[in-house]
Design an enzyme around this catalytic site. Sequence first.
Site, PDB file in Angstrom:
ATOM      1  N   LYS A 127       1.365 -28.468  27.148  1.00  0.00           N
ATOM      2  CA  LYS A 127       0.129 -29.240  27.354  1.00  0.00           C
ATOM      3  C   LYS A 127      -1.065 -28.560  26.696  1.00  0.00           C
ATOM      4  O   LYS A 127      -2.142 -28.443  27.272  1.00  0.00           O
ATOM      5  CB  LYS A 127      -0.115 -29.483  28.842  1.00  0.00           C
ATOM      6  CG  LYS A 127       1.019 -30.271  29.520  1.00  0.00           C
ATOM      7  CD  LYS A 127       0.726 -30.498  30.988  1.00  0.00           C
ATOM      8  CE  LYS A 127       1.860 -31.272  31.643  1.00  0.00           C
ATOM      9  NZ  LYS A 127       3.091 -30.471  31.793  1.00  0.00           N
ATOM     10  N   ARG A 128      -0.882 -28.148  25.463  1.00  0.00           N
ATOM     11  CA  ARG A 128      -1.947 -27.501  24.721  1.00  0.00           C
ATOM     12  C   ARG A 128      -2.893 -28.545  24.121  1.00  0.00           C
ATOM     13  O   ARG A 128      -2.636 -29.734  24.153  1.00  0.00           O
ATOM     14  CB  ARG A 128      -1.369 -26.620  23.613  1.00  0.00           C
ATOM     15  CG  ARG A 128      -0.519 -25.449  24.102  1.00  0.00           C
ATOM     16  CD  ARG A 128      -1.309 -24.528  25.028  1.00  0.00           C
ATOM     17  NE  ARG A 128      -0.684 -23.212  25.144  1.00  0.00           N
ATOM     18  CZ  ARG A 128       0.059 -22.805  26.151  1.00  0.00           C
ATOM     19  NH1 ARG A 128       0.295 -23.618  27.156  1.00  0.00           N
ATOM     20  NH2 ARG A 128       0.564 -21.589  26.177  1.00  0.00           N
TER      21      ARG A 128
END
Length: 276
Positions: free
Chosen positions: A93-94
């Site tokens: 979830k960058r």
Amino acid sequence: MNKKQLFEQIKTKKSFLCVGLDPVMENIPKHLLKYDNPVLAFNKQIIDATKDLCVAYKPNTAFYESMGLKGWETLIRTWEYIDKDIFTIADAKRGDIGNTSAMYADAFFNLEKSGMSFDSITVAPYMGKDSVGPFLNYTDKWVILLALTSNAGHSDFQLHHTPEGKLYEEVIRISSQWANSEQLMYVVGATRGAEFENIRRLAPDNFLLVPGVGAQGGSLADVCQYGLNSECGLLVNSARGIIYASNGEDFAERAREEALKLQQEMAQILESAGLV
């Protein structure tokens, strides 16, 4: 792994199951604590027990990062252990400004730099195109954008109404201009079943990564009723319901039993849809 190869794996295994590898030390069966790396031993036995039943594995990187240096080593060694004909998802979830995202992309895609080369990574789209672009620059990899999630707070922003529709609809509509369905997937929570028909209208050809089946209460039948497309188009994730089916010495066997239940249900769905 490209889209055609992924669909071939789905047809071969009659499965679109993704197993989430989200280990918590407190939940690791006690007999594994004798190992130098109990988490890696746990992951390896889960993989051995389920690899013929699933088409993807999804380690949530937070569960490894929380263990510091040893956690990163465990993540790398877990990735190495997974057969290369199985799709791998770095659930990281960058998403940050462009030069930072480029470093994140290298961290999970660049084998020479980081020791890992996942097939895909989950990315938060909030900061826009320039924050997603560095991941898309790896043209042989996949970006899985958060669209409509399964957590309780999803409505705080994702269902917010804009002049063009709900915010998550805008995410799909705008991002679909950045890459095609050969490189872009979306995260859509299984507990959002009523929205799948709308999502398929916006993203008819993209694969959807679907968490929330099992422990979170999502229905596989509801997901497939509206989410299935001509190439299956679904990767349905289950983590806790499989990997923590037992905390005893039979944990791997019990994990296999739970994975098999989902695989058999998926096989029936694929057969009924004429996809296998």
